[in-house]
Scaffold this motif. Structure first.
Motif, short mmCIF file in Angstrom:
data_model
loop_
_atom_site.label_atom_id
_atom_site.label_comp_id
_atom_site.label_asym_id
_atom_site.label_seq_id
_atom_site.Cartn_x
_atom_site.Cartn_y
_atom_site.Cartn_z
N MET A 1 59.70 44.61 53.10
CA MET A 1 59.55 43.33 53.80
C MET A 1 59.28 43.55 55.28
N TYR A 2 59.99 44.52 55.82
CA TYR A 2 59.81 44.82 57.23
C TYR A 2 58.35 45.16 57.52
N PHE A 3 57.77 46.02 56.69
CA PHE A 3 56.41 46.45 56.96
C PHE A 3 55.37 45.40 56.59
N ILE A 4 55.69 44.54 55.63
CA ILE A 4 54.74 43.48 55.30
C ILE A 4 54.41 42.62 56.53
N LYS A 5 55.45 42.38 57.31
CA LYS A 5 55.26 41.63 58.55
C LYS A 5 54.15 42.29 59.40
N TYR A 6 54.19 43.61 59.45
CA TYR A 6 53.22 44.32 60.27
C TYR A 6 51.85 44.42 59.61
N TRP A 7 51.83 44.54 58.27
CA TRP A 7 50.52 44.54 57.61
C TRP A 7 49.80 43.23 57.88
N LYS A 8 50.58 42.14 57.84
CA LYS A 8 50.01 40.83 58.12
C LYS A 8 49.44 40.81 59.53
N HIS A 9 50.21 41.38 60.43
CA HIS A 9 49.79 41.41 61.82
C HIS A 9 48.47 42.19 61.97
N LEU A 10 48.39 43.36 61.34
CA LEU A 10 47.16 44.16 61.41
C LEU A 10 45.98 43.41 60.82
N LEU A 11 46.22 42.74 59.70
CA LEU A 11 45.13 42.01 59.07
C LEU A 11 44.64 40.87 59.98
N SER A 12 45.58 40.24 60.69
CA SER A 12 45.15 39.14 61.54
C SER A 12 44.29 39.65 62.71
N ILE A 13 44.59 40.84 63.20
CA ILE A 13 43.75 41.40 64.27
C ILE A 13 42.38 41.76 63.71
N GLN A 14 42.41 42.39 62.53
CA GLN A 14 41.16 42.86 61.94
C GLN A 14 40.27 41.70 61.52
N ASP A 15 40.89 40.58 61.17
CA ASP A 15 40.11 39.39 60.81
C ASP A 15 39.24 38.92 61.98
N VAL A 16 39.69 39.21 63.19
CA VAL A 16 38.91 38.84 64.36
C VAL A 16 37.85 39.91 64.64
N LEU A 17 38.26 41.17 64.54
CA LEU A 17 37.37 42.26 64.95
C LEU A 17 36.29 42.55 63.91
N THR A 18 36.68 42.62 62.65
CA THR A 18 35.70 42.91 61.59
C THR A 18 35.95 41.95 60.43
N PRO A 19 35.57 40.69 60.63
CA PRO A 19 35.91 39.68 59.62
C PRO A 19 35.19 39.89 58.30
N ALA B 1 37.24 48.21 57.18
CA ALA B 1 38.51 48.33 57.90
C ALA B 1 39.59 47.48 57.22
N ILE B 2 39.22 46.29 56.81
CA ILE B 2 40.19 45.42 56.14
C ILE B 2 40.58 46.01 54.79
N TYR B 3 39.61 46.54 54.11
CA TYR B 3 39.90 47.16 52.82
C TYR B 3 40.90 48.30 52.99
N ILE B 4 40.68 49.12 54.01
CA ILE B 4 41.57 50.27 54.22
C ILE B 4 43.00 49.81 54.51
N ILE B 5 43.13 48.79 55.33
CA ILE B 5 44.48 48.30 55.62
C ILE B 5 45.14 47.80 54.33
N LYS B 6 44.36 47.07 53.53
CA LYS B 6 44.94 46.54 52.30
C LYS B 6 45.30 47.67 51.33
N GLU B 7 44.44 48.68 51.33
CA GLU B 7 44.72 49.81 50.44
C GLU B 7 46.01 50.52 50.87
N ASP B 8 46.16 50.69 52.20
CA ASP B 8 47.38 51.30 52.71
C ASP B 8 48.58 50.43 52.41
N ALA B 9 48.35 49.13 52.46
CA ALA B 9 49.49 48.21 52.34
C ALA B 9 49.98 48.08 50.91
#
Ligand SMILES: [Zn+2]
Ligand SMILES: [Zn+2]
Length: 267
Positions: free
Chosen positions: A183-201, A206-214
């Motif tokens: 749960m702790y890290f989910i908070k941060y995955w969400k945070h990373l995804l929200s940044i990436q949604d702006v940078l590489t929507p 990049a979004i795929y990699i974050i999701k794969e890691d998550a």
């Protein structure tokens, strides 16, 4: 004459006349303007002048923003950002967004490198021991102690700490990860995804990699909190299938849907 066609798909809506751009350098998940500029100049032999590269805030994400301690002492929010992001020389000026104080890019880089070195050092020392909590504890405290205190919460170094922690959990804690930690890290995955949604929507690499890691971190959650439908994984050597028990049958869920569903279930 043969007829040639090219089909281009965009990852977000574009308006008429808007230039189409590609993400020229796909190499790195925690990339930021300085590193991207250096790499594109070296490998692509040009200077990228896209909207993101020219914007000191990187489209409002403050991806490289450093907290101005002077402003912080006065309870004001101020971040050092490059005056001209396309100037990547060490004597380039970085300016506080609030008090207008100036620092040199070289000094900023050294400060950031020190943070990076701490993460790598801890990773080397404790990052391969599945029994040892010290690397995860280090990452957690690193994020708490730097986020908004010395680095902007969206800073790429914080992202690299989150990513490193995620990789550790994925490698060593697949079966033993606690719900709390997940749960702790989910908070941060969400945070990373929200940044990436702006940078590489869109569904970009990049979004795929974050999701794969998550997703391995996330797998624990539905199993424990049991929200609607169950998710299973059958892990072969490489591929992991996610199955959902729904309407009396199993159906396979894509990685992206799984992450979206899980993230949405954790409020
Ligand atoms: Zn660019
Ligand atoms: Zn300031």
């Amino acid at each position: 004459m043969p007829e040639f066609k090219i089909r281009i798909r965009t990852t977000r809506p574009v308006s008429k006349g808007e230039p189409l751009t590609i993400f020229y350098w796909m190499g790195h998940i925690g990339e930021h303007t300085q590193l991207r500029q250096e790499t594109i100049r070296m490998k692509g032999f040009f200077r990228c002048e896209c909207a993101r590269c020219k914007d000191p805030t990187e489209l409002g994400t403050y991806r490289s923003g450093i907290v101005c301690q002077n402003c912080r002492r006065n309870n004001v929010s101020g971040y050092f950002l490059p005056e001209d992001p396309l100037d990547i020389e060490p004597d380039a000026k970085w300016k506080c967004s609030s008090c207008r104080a100036i620092k040199l890019a070289g000094n900023i880089s050294r400060q950031v490198e020190k943070f990076q070195e701490r993460i790598s050092k801890m990773h080397e020392e404790f990052g391969s021991d599945p029994e040892d909590d010290r690397f995860i504890e280090f990452c957690k405290s690193f994020i708490t102690k730097t986020s908004g205190i010395s680095l902007h919460p969206n800073h790429w170094v914080i992202q690299s700490a989150i990513t490193a922690a995620g990789e550790y959990l994925m490698l060593h804690r697949q079966t033993t990860l606690s719900l709390d930690l997940s749960m702790y890290f989910i908070k941060y995955w969400k945070h990373l995804l929200s940044i990436q949604d702006v940078l590489t929507p869109g569904m970009t690499r990049a979004i795929y990699i974050i999701k794969e890691d998550a997703y391995l971190t996330l797998m624990v959650v539905p199993l424990r909190i049991g929200f609607q439908g169950f998710y299973w994984t059958t892990s072969g050597n490489k591929s992991i299938k996610i199955l959902r028990w729904n309407l009396r049958q199993y159906s396979e869920v894509s990685l992206e849907d799984f992450v979206d569903l899980t993230v949405a279930a954790v409020k």
